[in-house]
Write an enzyme that holds these catalytic residues in place. Structure first.
Site, short mmCIF file in Angstrom:
data_model
loop_
_atom_site.label_atom_id
_atom_site.label_comp_id
_atom_site.label_asym_id
_atom_site.label_seq_id
_atom_site.Cartn_x
_atom_site.Cartn_y
_atom_site.Cartn_z
N HIS A 167 0.79 -1.24 0.00
CA HIS A 167 0.00 0.00 0.00
C HIS A 167 0.83 1.29 0.00
O HIS A 167 1.93 1.36 0.54
CB HIS A 167 -0.90 0.02 1.25
CG HIS A 167 -0.10 0.04 2.52
ND1 HIS A 167 0.28 1.21 3.13
CD2 HIS A 167 0.42 -0.96 3.27
CE1 HIS A 167 0.98 0.93 4.21
NE2 HIS A 167 1.09 -0.39 4.31
N ASP A 168 0.28 2.31 -0.62
CA ASP A 168 0.80 3.68 -0.56
C ASP A 168 2.21 3.84 -1.13
O ASP A 168 2.97 4.69 -0.65
CB ASP A 168 0.74 4.21 0.88
CG ASP A 168 -0.68 4.22 1.42
OD1 ASP A 168 -1.53 4.86 0.79
OD2 ASP A 168 -0.94 3.54 2.44
#
Ligand code: UDP
Length: 219
Positions: free
Chosen positions: A142-143
């Site tokens: 994620h991210d």
């Protein structure tokens, strides 16, 4: 209007790993088998590789076709960037090729011309630039923000909140420690992460790091 012509550019290790995925994709698009070829600047006249014709770039451009598409299957980022510029100038469209078992979760922005090998996972809220290669069993958590012409060898573990700048190369089995929200771990432009490295802090642009914990290799 002639049928489209598709190629896997690069008839070496990387290209031979991508061709079966490209073939499957081509079949799903309903393309005739002979509309998919390898292109290689070292092609020999009449060459056939793993059942597919190998054409020089000139022969690929000379073959009657409507739209031409190319999957750039060469691991070297600089070569990919050079060839992408030539393809763009000649009106050849980037072709994204992904294995059927790739997992892509929510809000993933994937740039054109990506190659995603079997067992790759891209989790949620990720931005990836143009001509990304993610080889077998790599993941992006994620991210993360990944630039253009970035290459992951097999088994790269790219954890959350990491920024990887353009043309970085991440070696087989490297593990990159997760950053923090607003304070990402950054792999700089053109950096090389060695096979099996455990990257615990940011890597300067152009540096090569190896080992556990990964350290900059002095040239
Ligand atoms: N190649 C090419 N044009 C270039 C550079 C390389 O067609 O400007 C071809 C080269 O002839 C070779 C392949 O790309 O067949 C690269 O193979 P290599 O084994 O070096 O790398 P990999 O397949 O692992 O990316």
């Amino acid at each position: 209007m002639q049928d489209a012509l598709y190629c896997v550019y690069g008839a070496s290790g990387c290209g031979r790993g991508i061709m079966p995925l490209a073939r499957e994709q081509a079949r799903a698009l309903g393309m005739a088998a002979d509309r998919l070829v390898f292109v290689d600047d070292a092609a020999q006249p009449g060459q056939v590789l793993n059942g597919q014709r190998v054409l020089s770039y000139e022969a690929f451009m000379a073959e009657p076709a409507g739209t031409r598409f190319a999957a750039l299957a060469i691991a070297n980022s600089a070569v990919r960037a050079k060839l992408a510029a030539r393809l763009e100038a000649d009106g050849v469209r980037p072709w994204t090729v992904a294995a059927s078992n790739v997992v892509v979760m929510d809000e993933v922005e994937l740039g054109e011309g990506a190659l995603l090998s079997p067992f790759v996972t891209l989790t949620s809220n990720i931005r990836i630039g143009r001509f990304f290669h993610a080889n077998l069993y790599s993941y992006v958590e994620h991210d993360c923000v990944i630039g253009d012409f970035v290459t992951f060898a097999p088994g790269v573990q790219c954890n959350g909140n990491i920024v990887i700048e353009d043309r970085a190369y991440i070696g087989t089995g490297a593990v990159i420690k997760q950053g923090r929200p607003g304070e990402p771990l950054v792999i700089g432009r053109g950096a090389v992460v060695g096979m099996g490295a455990v990257v615990t802090k940011s890597v300067p642009a152009g540096a090569t790091v190896v080992g556990n914990p990964a350290r900059v290799m002095q040239k």
